[in-house]
Write a protein that holds these residues in place. Structure first.
Motif, PDB file in Angstrom:
ATOM      1  N   THR A   6     -15.553  -9.389  26.512  1.00 33.36           N
ATOM      2  CA  THR A   6     -15.100  -9.350  25.217  1.00 33.36           C
ATOM      3  C   THR A   6     -16.400  -7.736  24.787  1.00 33.36           C
ATOM      4  O   THR A   6     -15.555  -6.616  24.034  1.00 33.36           O
ATOM      5  CB  THR A   6     -14.861  -9.928  23.906  1.00 33.36           C
ATOM      6  OG1 THR A   6     -14.111 -11.261  24.898  1.00 33.36           O
ATOM      7  CG2 THR A   6     -14.651  -9.852  22.701  1.00 33.36           C
ATOM      8  N   TYR A  17     -10.977 -13.976  21.352  1.00 29.63           N
ATOM      9  CA  TYR A  17     -10.168 -13.042  21.815  1.00 29.63           C
ATOM     10  C   TYR A  17      -8.770 -12.344  21.363  1.00 29.63           C
ATOM     11  O   TYR A  17      -7.590 -12.931  22.384  1.00 29.63           O
ATOM     12  CB  TYR A  17     -11.018 -12.629  23.149  1.00 29.63           C
ATOM     13  CG  TYR A  17     -10.836 -11.687  23.720  1.00 29.63           C
ATOM     14  CD1 TYR A  17      -9.620 -11.528  24.430  1.00 29.63           C
ATOM     15  CD2 TYR A  17     -11.361 -10.316  24.602  1.00 29.63           C
ATOM     16  CE1 TYR A  17      -9.416 -10.259  25.401  1.00 29.63           C
ATOM     17  CE2 TYR A  17     -11.671  -9.325  24.420  1.00 29.63           C
ATOM     18  CZ  TYR A  17     -10.253  -9.243  25.895  1.00 29.63           C
ATOM     19  OH  TYR A  17      -9.974  -8.136  26.071  1.00 29.63           O
ATOM     20  N   GLU A  18      -8.581 -11.383  20.854  1.00 30.35           N
ATOM     21  CA  GLU A  18      -7.141 -11.093  20.889  1.00 30.35           C
ATOM     22  C   GLU A  18      -7.134  -9.669  22.550  1.00 30.35           C
ATOM     23  O   GLU A  18      -7.019  -9.181  21.895  1.00 30.35           O
ATOM     24  CB  GLU A  18      -7.215  -9.926  19.402  1.00 30.35           C
ATOM     25  CG  GLU A  18      -6.712 -11.224  18.418  1.00 30.35           C
ATOM     26  CD  GLU A  18      -5.320 -11.699  19.015  1.00 30.35           C
ATOM     27  OE1 GLU A  18      -4.900 -11.191  19.078  1.00 30.35           O
ATOM     28  OE2 GLU A  18      -5.630 -13.000  17.807  1.00 30.35           O
ATOM     29  N   GLU A  49     -14.891  -4.230  23.801  1.00 33.19           N
ATOM     30  CA  GLU A  49     -14.569  -3.708  22.926  1.00 33.19           C
ATOM     31  C   GLU A  49     -15.642  -3.235  22.134  1.00 33.19           C
ATOM     32  O   GLU A  49     -15.347  -1.249  21.832  1.00 33.19           O
ATOM     33  CB  GLU A  49     -15.000  -4.895  21.697  1.00 33.19           C
ATOM     34  CG  GLU A  49     -13.611  -5.986  21.596  1.00 33.19           C
ATOM     35  CD  GLU A  49     -14.323  -6.852  21.103  1.00 33.19           C
ATOM     36  OE1 GLU A  49     -15.017  -7.227  20.187  1.00 33.19           O
ATOM     37  OE2 GLU A  49     -12.660  -7.234  20.585  1.00 33.19           O
ATOM     38  N   ASN A  57     -14.225   0.937  24.412  1.00 34.17           N
ATOM     39  CA  ASN A  57     -12.743   1.730  24.208  1.00 34.17           C
ATOM     40  C   ASN A  57     -12.185   0.774  25.694  1.00 34.17           C
ATOM     41  O   ASN A  57     -11.715   2.222  26.230  1.00 34.17           O
ATOM     42  CB  ASN A  57     -12.775   2.212  22.941  1.00 34.17           C
ATOM     43  CG  ASN A  57     -13.372   2.411  21.936  1.00 34.17           C
ATOM     44  OD1 ASN A  57     -12.825   1.162  21.551  1.00 34.17           O
ATOM     45  ND2 ASN A  57     -13.540   3.323  21.698  1.00 34.17           N
ATOM     46  N   ASP A  72       1.788  -4.753  20.432  1.00 31.59           N
ATOM     47  CA  ASP A  72       2.251  -3.304  20.076  1.00 31.59           C
ATOM     48  C   ASP A  72       0.928  -2.476  20.661  1.00 31.59           C
ATOM     49  O   ASP A  72       0.513  -1.275  19.829  1.00 31.59           O
ATOM     50  CB  ASP A  72       1.076  -3.779  18.608  1.00 31.59           C
ATOM     51  CG  ASP A  72       2.040  -4.537  17.545  1.00 31.59           C
ATOM     52  OD1 ASP A  72       3.812  -4.219  17.397  1.00 31.59           O
ATOM     53  OD2 ASP A  72       1.773  -4.969  17.493  1.00 31.59           O
ATOM     54  N   PHE A  73       0.689  -2.741  21.842  1.00 31.02           N
ATOM     55  CA  PHE A  73      -0.453  -0.985  23.100  1.00 31.02           C
ATOM     56  C   PHE A  73       0.401  -0.520  23.574  1.00 31.02           C
ATOM     57  O   PHE A  73       1.819  -0.881  24.209  1.00 31.02           O
ATOM     58  CB  PHE A  73      -1.139  -2.253  23.873  1.00 31.02           C
ATOM     59  CG  PHE A  73      -1.996  -1.179  24.834  1.00 31.02           C
ATOM     60  CD1 PHE A  73      -3.333  -1.397  24.493  1.00 31.02           C
ATOM     61  CD2 PHE A  73      -1.956  -0.669  25.747  1.00 31.02           C
ATOM     62  CE1 PHE A  73      -4.279  -1.287  25.472  1.00 31.02           C
ATOM     63  CE2 PHE A  73      -2.267  -0.211  26.323  1.00 31.02           C
ATOM     64  CZ  PHE A  73      -3.829  -0.754  26.225  1.00 31.02           C
ATOM     65  N   ILE A  87      -6.485  -6.908  23.495  1.00 25.52           N
ATOM     66  CA  ILE A  87      -6.697  -5.607  22.995  1.00 25.52           C
ATOM     67  C   ILE A  87      -5.779  -4.013  23.912  1.00 25.52           C
ATOM     68  O   ILE A  87      -5.820  -3.807  23.958  1.00 25.52           O
ATOM     69  CB  ILE A  87      -7.154  -5.673  21.453  1.00 25.52           C
ATOM     70  CG1 ILE A  87      -8.187  -5.437  22.842  1.00 25.52           C
ATOM     71  CG2 ILE A  87      -7.095  -6.201  21.180  1.00 25.52           C
ATOM     72  CD1 ILE A  87      -9.215  -4.609  21.863  1.00 25.52           C
ATOM     73  N   VAL A  88      -5.963  -5.210  24.936  1.00 29.13           N
ATOM     74  CA  VAL A  88      -6.081  -3.813  26.540  1.00 29.13           C
ATOM     75  C   VAL A  88      -4.942  -4.665  27.524  1.00 29.13           C
ATOM     76  O   VAL A  88      -5.132  -6.254  27.586  1.00 29.13           O
ATOM     77  CB  VAL A  88      -7.283  -3.669  26.869  1.00 29.13           C
ATOM     78  CG1 VAL A  88      -8.012  -2.776  26.070  1.00 29.13           C
ATOM     79  CG2 VAL A  88      -7.807  -4.852  27.554  1.00 29.13           C
ATOM     80  N   PRO A 103      -0.512  -6.204  26.013  1.00 28.03           N
ATOM     81  CA  PRO A 103      -0.714  -7.300  24.667  1.00 28.03           C
ATOM     82  C   PRO A 103       0.414  -6.425  23.698  1.00 28.03           C
ATOM     83  O   PRO A 103       0.451  -5.022  24.074  1.00 28.03           O
ATOM     84  CB  PRO A 103      -1.766  -6.696  24.285  1.00 28.03           C
ATOM     85  CG  PRO A 103      -2.822  -6.016  25.239  1.00 28.03           C
ATOM     86  CD  PRO A 103      -1.575  -5.973  26.001  1.00 28.03           C
TER      87      PRO A 103
END
Length: 279
Positions: free
Chosen positions: A234, A269-270, A238, A241, A150-151, A272-273, A148
């Motif tokens: 999701t 769902y963005e 989340e 983490n 900026d990860f 993020i991982v 993703p």
């Protein structure tokens, strides 16, 4: 034996982020990295029959721009490129991205593809860029990992593996997941999201087989009831983490049920991982 990793790039910030993640994830292994850029000539469109030939002004201008992009990329990666275990190759090609990836996978015996989830033309309403979705669904020769935007890399300590236990698992198809878990001492959390938590005989056998395959790494089994798969996955990721999602993409079934575009707004769902699609 060296691991061969293909990282397509359009020289965007998101693509650069994917390169850095791949270099850090496999920092301790002997690896050959192939950075691939597909270039286009400005005068060429998919509707045109006039495809620039090598040596033509339009072709050479586009190729030079691609090669200049690689010079800048290598400069930005200078701190990452001093790993004696790694070697690097750049490929500039006039081609369709999917076809270029397939050719490179075949010619270089690629083990893994790592891509950013958004390219230079990022659309915030789409989880993955169309190219990444296409790669995760269509490329069957090796696993595809999507990173993703900026990860920032940190060693993965928890990897979520969603399954319905309806398929007989094979050690080979899970070898990359086990390798990453062992490399970073990560725990694999096997997640079953269902409205009927009881397993039938076949599912129980597959669960036991999965436990045998994961015997060399820390792992645990979890069940979430009364939720859709997408919502449960999701919420699980989340709330804990978690650092990565890995799943086996059996043709269209599971991938489509979670990550297809029509569900983007519904599941909210963005990515993020990182997500590892195994085949």
């Amino acid at each position: 034996m060296d691991k061969r990793i293909l990282v397509p790039t359009d020289f965007s910030k998101n693509a650069l982020n994917a390169v850095r993640y791949a270099l850090d994830l496999y920092a301790r292994l002997n690896c050959e990295f192939y950075f691939l850029n597909v270039f286009r000539a400005n005068s060429y469109t998919t509707d045109s029959l006039l495809i620039p030939e090598p040596g033509s002004a339009a072709y050479e201008k586009a190729k030079n721009k691609s090669e200049e992009g690689f010079i800048k990329l290598m400069g930005m990666l200078e701190v990452h490129l001093d790993n004696p275990k790694h070697s690097y190759h750049t490929i500039s090609t006039f081609n369709d991205l999917s076809e270029a990836m397939r050719q490179t996978i075949a010619q270089k015996d690629i083990d893994l593809v790592v891509m950013g989830t958004r390219g230079a033309t990022a659309d915030r309403e789409i989880i993955f860029g169309g190219n990444t979705v296409n790669a995760m669904e269509k490329i069957r020769e090796c696993p595809v990992m999507a990173i993703p935007p900026d990860f920032s890399f940190s060693p993965p300590k928890e990897i979520v593996f969603p399954t319905n236990y309806k398929t007989t698992f094979k050690r080979k198809e899970l070898s990359y997941l086990v390798e990453i878990a062992r490399l970073h001492e990560a725990t694999i959390r096997v997640l079953y999201v269902t409205k009927k938590p009881d397993l039938n005989e076949a599912q129980q056998a597959n669960k036991k087989l999965l436990a045998d395959i994961f015997e060399t790494v820390e792992h645990s089994f979890h069940t979430l009831s009364d939720k859709k798969v997408s919502d449960g996955l999701t919420a699980f990721v989340e709330s804990r983490n978690s650092d990565m999602i890995a799943f086996i993409n059996h043709k269209h079934f599971f991938f489509g049920s979670v990550f297809s575009r029509p569900l983007v707004k519904e599941i909210g769902y963005e990515a993020i991982v990182p997500i590892l699609a195994l085949h």
